[in-house]
Write an enzyme that holds these catalytic residues in place. Structure first.
Site, PDB file in Angstrom:
ATOM      1  N   MET A 275      -6.355 -13.600 -27.555  1.00 10.97           N
ATOM      2  CA  MET A 275      -7.714 -13.680 -27.045  1.00 10.97           C
ATOM      3  C   MET A 275      -8.691 -14.236 -28.067  1.00 10.97           C
ATOM      4  O   MET A 275      -9.867 -14.370 -27.803  1.00 10.97           O
ATOM      5  CB  MET A 275      -8.202 -12.278 -26.648  1.00 10.97           C
ATOM      6  CG  MET A 275      -7.494 -11.663 -25.463  1.00 10.97           C
ATOM      7  SD  MET A 275      -7.816 -12.607 -23.962  1.00 10.97           S
ATOM      8  CE  MET A 275      -9.598 -12.384 -23.818  1.00 10.97           C
ATOM      9  N   ARG A 276      -8.190 -14.558 -29.268  1.00 10.25           N
ATOM     10  CA  ARG A 276      -9.135 -14.953 -30.302  1.00 10.25           C
ATOM     11  C   ARG A 276      -9.886 -16.223 -29.930  1.00 10.25           C
ATOM     12  O   ARG A 276     -11.081 -16.346 -30.168  1.00 10.25           O
ATOM     13  CB  ARG A 276      -8.395 -15.152 -31.625  1.00 10.25           C
ATOM     14  CG  ARG A 276      -9.326 -15.246 -32.802  1.00 10.25           C
ATOM     15  CD  ARG A 276      -8.556 -15.441 -34.098  1.00 10.25           C
ATOM     16  NE  ARG A 276      -7.941 -14.211 -34.556  1.00 10.25           N
ATOM     17  CZ  ARG A 276      -6.752 -14.143 -35.141  1.00 10.25           C
ATOM     18  NH1 ARG A 276      -6.076 -15.244 -35.327  1.00 10.25           N
ATOM     19  NH2 ARG A 276      -6.263 -13.002 -35.525  1.00 10.25           N
ATOM     20  N   ALA A 277      -9.182 -17.150 -29.293  1.00  3.54           N
ATOM     21  CA  ALA A 277      -9.809 -18.415 -28.935  1.00  3.54           C
ATOM     22  C   ALA A 277     -10.983 -18.186 -27.984  1.00  3.54           C
ATOM     23  O   ALA A 277     -12.041 -18.790 -28.133  1.00  3.54           O
ATOM     24  CB  ALA A 277      -8.783 -19.339 -28.297  1.00  3.54           C
ATOM     25  N   VAL A 280     -13.902 -16.741 -29.995  1.00  2.00           N
ATOM     26  CA  VAL A 280     -14.518 -17.743 -30.868  1.00  2.00           C
ATOM     27  C   VAL A 280     -15.325 -18.732 -30.038  1.00  2.00           C
ATOM     28  O   VAL A 280     -16.445 -19.101 -30.389  1.00  2.00           O
ATOM     29  CB  VAL A 280     -13.445 -18.474 -31.696  1.00  2.00           C
ATOM     30  CG1 VAL A 280     -14.045 -19.664 -32.417  1.00  2.00           C
ATOM     31  CG2 VAL A 280     -12.823 -17.527 -32.695  1.00  2.00           C
TER      32      VAL A 280
END
Ligand SMILES: [Zn+2]
Length: 656
Positions: A275-277, A280
């Site tokens: 889920m980092r994308a 960000v």
């Protein structure tokens, strides 16, 4: 005083400038990775950012830059009394040199004083210096992986943490992390790549007029730095004010549902991991809205955020080149599907996008203007010089472990050569020969016990002196530099043979990747040897170079060895703790240049293996002779596969 080049005087580099500014507005985005060839002024742009950042108020005398309004409760220089008169100072840009030690980066704790005097003596490192500023790593791809890890952890948590034997120090370390790198010199490992918030590709402009302007400005700056900077003072001030204003506005910016849907749809379409994308992208879009002075994220913000946040996050296998931009068509399709108003009524809204005047969105575009097809080899005397197409490597397989025989002393952690050091299984205890890092408690107690009466111990506490301290002597695995020296000449070039050789080297490369080694590739053919790949921590490039390696011509074996010798000498300076393993892949023949045995003897101090590629009914055994001169071992190409080992052992028994 050194006058830096003004940010506002930088020509072009729009994505890079935007990525830096958005991080300045919202450091939670997670930093910027800048990729590009040499001579593209990456560093100049990064360094010029610091002058735009608002000044910071700090507690006078605190080495950890505490904010007087909210001092860090765990500050090693604290606790700070409230109501002290604050100082202000410019925001710092701290540069982290590639050769820095872990102590230098994270700070160092004097464990001996902690144990014998009971004081926490902590010397702040670069992470402390960068708190509330910018931490800049040039050539971040050449930094040790564990340092990159340490940096990214601190950047993500906002805290630096040093722990030795239960004595620990932590302090706030919030900084904007910027790394620059030249992918030609090796890629970052994929798992590190995606931990940078944004990534930008930079290249020199192809527009002559723009290039002329770059030169004109640079000459004017060099002739009179102070005067030149003065001329841009107004522009600099405006940018600084705009950053400050955007920071103030940031908390009020809203992310409407459809924009959020656009973000998640795009991330899903590009099949990014985790889920980092999404996070960000959301933060980037919000920062962009604040930067533009708006209170709400628009689809355009989402598009721009995708361009900056996604290219380095697409799923890929380890041998892909991460340097390509985004597939713009797929981006537009995902966005238009997510943002189309009749979202639930079936997904057949087929023609939302036919009016897409190809790239309304300007300069970032997918590199279609660059002229080079993405996967054609750039120059480098490839197929044309040798007169025929390079053979593709044979399929890779699992190889035997090739490793230096001697036990090393404290090489970087890995999975190849044996070494003593800080990790691995304990094999004894010793007095530390430098700063104590890992206490061996039983051995220390045993050393102190006989002296307790003599030292006049009265109470229950142990009287511990410096000379009692012992650390565990451990033996584990280190990572090495594996330098391949590959014969690409005509004597090897029977087509199927070269396929087998390339397959073998590719297999060894894969093995090196899994063992976290550095690899380098020297090849020789015709009249000379070339460094096809300087030592790098990533293997992606090596496999690419290998596939494109042309073959044929005479065999300058001595030149190959000499070149390998020079590469090893340079690496010894750059990375002295890492022991090299030289793997020479050859049939041992030489038809050009001096006798290789003389050169080989000079390399006798280096652990080496000769992979003997000789084949056919009549064998000369030259590779064995070479291995003897190198002081190394020879192994036949056919024996390289791991599952051949059993057969080899059987052969040896038969002979004995
Ligand atoms: Zn403090």
């Amino acid at each position: 005083m050194i006058v830096g080049y003004p940010f506002s005087a930088v020509v072009g580099h729009d994505d890079l400038k935007l990525a830096l500014l958005l991080n300045a507005v919202s450091p939670a985005i997670g930093g910027v990775l800048v990729r590009g060839e040499k001579g593209t002024a990456k560093s100049t742009v990064v360094r010029s950012l610091a002058a735009l950042l608002p000044e910071v108020a700090v507690v006078a005398g605190c080495r950890f830059s505490c904010d007087p309004a909210a001092p860090d409760p765990s500050c090693p220089d604290g606790p700070h009394e409230s109501g002290l008169s604050p100082q202000t100072r410019p925001a710092r840009l701290v540069e982290l040199p590639v050769g820095a030690s872990e102590d230098r980066v994270a700070g160092s704790l004097d464990l001996e004083r902690a144990l014998t005097e009971g004081v926490k003596a902590f010397e702040p490192g670069l992470l402390a210096a960068a708190h509330r500023g910018v931490l800049y790593v040039d050539e971040v791809n050449l930094l040790h992986d564990h340092l990159v890890d340490l940096l990214l952890d601190a950047a993500a948590m906002g805290v630096a943490h040093v722990e030795r034997e239960g004595v620990s120090v932590r302090h706030a370390a919030r900084f904007l992390l910027v790394g620059t790198m030249n992918p030609e010199e090796g890629e970052l490992r994929p798992q590190l790549l995606d931990r940078f918030g944004l990534a930008v590709e930079v290249r020199a402009s192809r527009d002559p007029a723009e290039r002329a302007e770059v030169v004109r400005r640079r000459l004017a700056f060099d002739a009179d730095p102070a005067g030149y900077t003065g001329a841009y003072a107004g522009g600099e001030r405006d940018l600084a004010l705009r950053i400050a204003a955007a920071r103030d506005r940031l908390p009020a910016v809203t992310l409407p549902d459809d924009a959020l849907r656009g973000i998640t749809a795009v991330c899903a379409a590009f099949d990014v991991e985790g889920m980092r994308a999404d996070l960000v992208m959301a933060r980037t879009a919000v920062a962009l809205a604040a930067w533009e002075g708006r209170d709400e994220v628009t689809p355009g913000d989402v598009r721009t955020a995708a361009r900056l946040a996604l290219p380095h996050r697409r799923r890929r296998d380890p041998f892909d080149d991460p340097g390509h931009g985004l597939d713009e068509e797929r981006l537009e399709q995902a966005l238009s599907e997510a943002l189309s108003p009749d979202d639930d009524s079936g997904d057949d809204a087929p023609d939302d996008a036919p009016d897409d005047g190809p790239d309304d969105d300007g300069p970032g575009g997918g590199g279609a203007s660059g002229g080079e097809p993405a996967d054609a080899p750039p120059g480098e005397g490839g197929a044309s010089a040798g007169g025929r197409r390079p053979e593709s490597p044979g399929a890779p397989y699992r190889t035997r472990l090739l490793a230096p025989e001697a036990v090393g002393r404290g090489g970087p952690a890995g999975r190849r050569g044996r070494t003593t050091g800080e990790s691995g299984r304990a094999v004894g205890a010793r007095t530390p020969d430098g700063r104590l890092r890992r206490l061996d408690l039983p051995a220390t107690l045993a050393a102190a016990a006989p002296h307790q009466r003599g030292r006049g111990r009265t109470g229950s506490g142990l009287v511990l002196r410096r000379e009692d301290l012992r650390e565990a002597l451990r033996e584990g695995r280190e990572s090495n530099l594996v330098l391949f020296c590959v014969d690409a000449s005509g004597s090897m070039a029977a087509r199927t043979r070269m396929r087998a050789v390339k397959g073998a080297v590719l297999s060894l490369l894969l093995d090196a990747y899994q063992r976290r080694d550095k690899v380098g590739l020297v090849t020789f053919r015709g009249e000379e040897a070339t460094v096809a790949l300087p030592p790098t921590s990533s293997v992606e490039l090596a496999s690419g170079r290998l596939a494109r390696l042309a073959t044929g011509g005479r065999t300058p074996l001595a030149a190959g060895l000499r070149r390998a010798e020079r590469v090893l000498a340079a690496e010894r300076l750059r990375d002295p703790r890492r022991r090299p393993l030289l793997v020479v892949v050859t049939d041992g023949r030489h038809t050009s240049g001096p006798d290789p045995v003389v050169t080989a003897r000079r390399l006798a101090g280096v652990a080496s293996v000769v992979v003997d590629c000789e084949h056919g009914p009549v064998r000369l055994g030259l590779a064995g002779r070479l291995a003897a001169a190198l002081g190394g071992t020879a192994i036949r190409l056919e024996e390289l596969a791991a599952d051949h080992l059993a057969a080899v052992v059987r052969d040896v028994r038969k002979v004995a």
